[in-house]
Design a protein around this motif. Structure first.
Motif, PDB file in Angstrom:
ATOM      1  N   UNK A   4      25.401  62.341 -21.357  1.00  0.00           N
ATOM      2  CA  UNK A   4      25.868  62.044 -20.021  1.00  0.00           C
ATOM      3  C   UNK A   4      27.376  61.870 -20.077  1.00  0.00           C
ATOM      4  N   UNK A   5      28.091  62.597 -19.241  1.00  0.00           N
ATOM      5  CA  UNK A   5      29.549  62.535 -19.235  1.00  0.00           C
ATOM      6  C   UNK A   5      30.020  62.161 -17.846  1.00  0.00           C
ATOM      7  N   UNK A   6      30.637  60.993 -17.773  1.00  0.00           N
ATOM      8  CA  UNK A   6      31.129  60.492 -16.496  1.00  0.00           C
ATOM      9  C   UNK A   6      32.583  60.897 -16.272  1.00  0.00           C
ATOM     10  N   UNK A   7      32.937  61.116 -15.012  1.00  0.00           N
ATOM     11  CA  UNK A   7      34.321  61.438 -14.666  1.00  0.00           C
ATOM     12  C   UNK A   7      34.576  61.078 -13.212  1.00  0.00           C
ATOM     13  N   UNK A   8      35.857  61.100 -12.837  1.00  0.00           N
ATOM     14  CA  UNK A   8      36.212  60.885 -11.442  1.00  0.00           C
ATOM     15  C   UNK A   8      36.824  59.540 -11.127  1.00  0.00           C
ATOM     16  N   UNK A  21      31.408  61.608 -10.901  1.00  0.00           N
ATOM     17  CA  UNK A  21      30.463  62.651 -11.293  1.00  0.00           C
ATOM     18  C   UNK A  21      29.856  62.314 -12.650  1.00  0.00           C
ATOM     19  N   UNK A  22      28.593  62.638 -12.800  1.00  0.00           N
ATOM     20  CA  UNK A  22      27.893  62.452 -14.068  1.00  0.00           C
ATOM     21  C   UNK A  22      27.239  63.775 -14.415  1.00  0.00           C
ATOM     22  N   UNK A  23      27.829  64.465 -15.366  1.00  0.00           N
ATOM     23  CA  UNK A  23      27.279  65.734 -15.830  1.00  0.00           C
ATOM     24  C   UNK A  23      26.316  65.478 -16.975  1.00  0.00           C
ATOM     25  N   UNK A  24      25.166  66.123 -16.908  1.00  0.00           N
ATOM     26  CA  UNK A  24      24.160  65.883 -17.927  1.00  0.00           C
ATOM     27  C   UNK A  24      23.829  67.168 -18.674  1.00  0.00           C
ATOM     28  N   UNK A  25      23.265  67.022 -19.847  1.00  0.00           N
ATOM     29  CA  UNK A  25      22.745  68.148 -20.608  1.00  0.00           C
ATOM     30  C   UNK A  25      21.286  67.857 -20.939  1.00  0.00           C
ATOM     31  N   UNK A  26      20.573  68.880 -21.235  1.00  0.00           N
ATOM     32  CA  UNK A  26      19.174  68.684 -21.571  1.00  0.00           C
ATOM     33  C   UNK A  26      18.261  68.750 -20.370  1.00  0.00           C
ATOM     34  N   UNK A  27      17.006  68.728 -20.639  1.00  0.00           N
ATOM     35  CA  UNK A  27      16.030  68.890 -19.570  1.00  0.00           C
ATOM     36  C   UNK A  27      15.620  67.573 -18.930  1.00  0.00           C
ATOM     37  N   UNK A  28      16.043  66.451 -19.498  1.00  0.00           N
ATOM     38  CA  UNK A  28      15.602  65.150 -19.003  1.00  0.00           C
ATOM     39  C   UNK A  28      16.025  64.941 -17.553  1.00  0.00           C
ATOM     40  N   UNK A 106      16.493  48.982 -16.775  1.00  0.00           N
ATOM     41  CA  UNK A 106      16.337  49.142 -18.223  1.00  0.00           C
ATOM     42  C   UNK A 106      16.391  50.630 -18.552  1.00  0.00           C
ATOM     43  N   UNK A 107      17.568  51.215 -18.519  1.00  0.00           N
ATOM     44  CA  UNK A 107      17.687  52.666 -18.714  1.00  0.00           C
ATOM     45  C   UNK A 107      17.294  53.087 -20.122  1.00  0.00           C
ATOM     46  N   UNK A 108      16.940  54.343 -20.241  1.00  0.00           N
ATOM     47  CA  UNK A 108      16.397  54.868 -21.490  1.00  0.00           C
ATOM     48  C   UNK A 108      17.449  55.556 -22.355  1.00  0.00           C
ATOM     49  N   UNK A 109      18.503  56.027 -21.752  1.00  0.00           N
ATOM     50  CA  UNK A 109      19.443  56.838 -22.504  1.00  0.00           C
ATOM     51  C   UNK A 109      20.515  56.034 -23.216  1.00  0.00           C
ATOM     52  N   UNK A 110      21.323  56.736 -23.998  1.00  0.00           N
ATOM     53  CA  UNK A 110      22.476  56.121 -24.650  1.00  0.00           C
ATOM     54  C   UNK A 110      23.626  56.045 -23.652  1.00  0.00           C
ATOM     55  N   UNK A 111      24.482  55.097 -23.856  1.00  0.00           N
ATOM     56  CA  UNK A 111      25.624  54.935 -22.951  1.00  0.00           C
ATOM     57  C   UNK A 111      26.765  55.857 -23.357  1.00  0.00           C
ATOM     58  N   UNK A 112      27.385  56.473 -22.355  1.00  0.00           N
ATOM     59  CA  UNK A 112      28.571  57.264 -22.593  1.00  0.00           C
ATOM     60  C   UNK A 112      29.804  56.388 -22.570  1.00  0.00           C
ATOM     61  N   UNK A 113      30.957  57.023 -22.450  1.00  0.00           N
ATOM     62  CA  UNK A 113      32.207  56.260 -22.431  1.00  0.00           C
ATOM     63  C   UNK A 113      32.525  55.682 -21.066  1.00  0.00           C
ATOM     64  N   UNK A 114      31.872  56.197 -20.040  1.00  0.00           N
ATOM     65  CA  UNK A 114      32.118  55.695 -18.701  1.00  0.00           C
ATOM     66  C   UNK A 114      33.432  56.194 -18.132  1.00  0.00           C
ATOM     67  N   UNK A 115      33.668  55.803 -16.885  1.00  0.00           N
ATOM     68  CA  UNK A 115      34.919  56.153 -16.219  1.00  0.00           C
ATOM     69  C   UNK A 115      35.454  54.918 -15.497  1.00  0.00           C
ATOM     70  N   UNK A 116      36.729  54.640 -15.704  1.00  0.00           N
ATOM     71  CA  UNK A 116      37.322  53.408 -15.174  1.00  0.00           C
ATOM     72  C   UNK A 116      37.662  53.564 -13.698  1.00  0.00           C
ATOM     73  N   UNK A 117      37.236  52.607 -12.920  1.00  0.00           N
ATOM     74  CA  UNK A 117      37.609  52.516 -11.512  1.00  0.00           C
ATOM     75  C   UNK A 117      38.385  51.226 -11.319  1.00  0.00           C
ATOM     76  N   UNK A 118      39.593  51.353 -10.796  1.00  0.00           N
ATOM     77  CA  UNK A 118      40.433  50.186 -10.541  1.00  0.00           C
ATOM     78  C   UNK A 118      40.836  50.188  -9.074  1.00  0.00           C
ATOM     79  N   UNK A 119      40.513  49.110  -8.400  1.00  0.00           N
ATOM     80  CA  UNK A 119      40.842  48.973  -6.980  1.00  0.00           C
ATOM     81  C   UNK A 119      41.906  47.890  -6.864  1.00  0.00           C
ATOM     82  N   UNK A 120      43.102  48.324  -6.510  1.00  0.00           N
ATOM     83  CA  UNK A 120      44.213  47.387  -6.468  1.00  0.00           C
ATOM     84  C   UNK A 120      45.314  47.935  -5.566  1.00  0.00           C
ATOM     85  N   UNK A 121      46.014  47.018  -4.930  1.00  0.00           N
ATOM     86  CA  UNK A 121      47.153  47.430  -4.116  1.00  0.00           C
ATOM     87  C   UNK A 121      48.442  47.370  -4.926  1.00  0.00           C
TER      88      UNK A 121
END
Length: 121
Positions: A4-8, A21-28, A106-121
């Motif tokens: 699972x690859x997160x972006x955006x 966006x979360x791009x996935x590979x595999x048939x799961x 209780x998700x089944x998959x491994x965790x990816x690196x994630x994508x940072x969201x920062x909300x600030x003025x």
């Protein structure tokens, strides 16, 4: 192995919008529900939104009416459209999959690196 690859993510002002966006590979992806999670500094990771194979969705209370989760089965991609962003939405956002919509906390998959969201003025 499902990847699972997160972006955006990025820096956005309060009230702004982002689409993750979360791009996935595999048939799961075609067989199980998928969800978005987030972890803010010093806090536990929490389930934010989830979507079943048939488009049923669940949201944590704090994002209802502001966030929308969708999935594109052809692209094997899950999206999280976030609007009306608040500083408390600042976190690293991850995607993952689960056995059923009811057990997405209780998700089944491994965790990816994630994508940072920062909300600030």
């Amino acid at each position: 192995q499902v990847q699972l690859v997160e972006s955006g993510g990025g820096l956005v002002q309060p009230g702004g919008s982002l689409r993750l966006s979360c791009a996935t590979s595999g048939t799961i992806f075609n067989d199980y529900p998928t969800g978005w999670y987030r972890q803010a500094p010093g806090k536990q990771r929490e389930l934010v939104a989830s979507i079943s194979l048939y488009g049923y969705t669940n949201y944590t209370e704090s994002v209802k009416g502001r966030f929308t989760i969708t999935r594109d089965n052809a692209k094997k991609t899950v999206y999280l459209l976030m609007s009306g962003l608040k500083p408390e939405d600042t976190a690293i956002y991850y995607c993952n999959w689960g056995a059923s919509l009811a057990t997405m906390s209780s998700p089944r998959g491994s965790w990816g690196q994630g994508t940072q969201v920062t909300v600030s003025s």
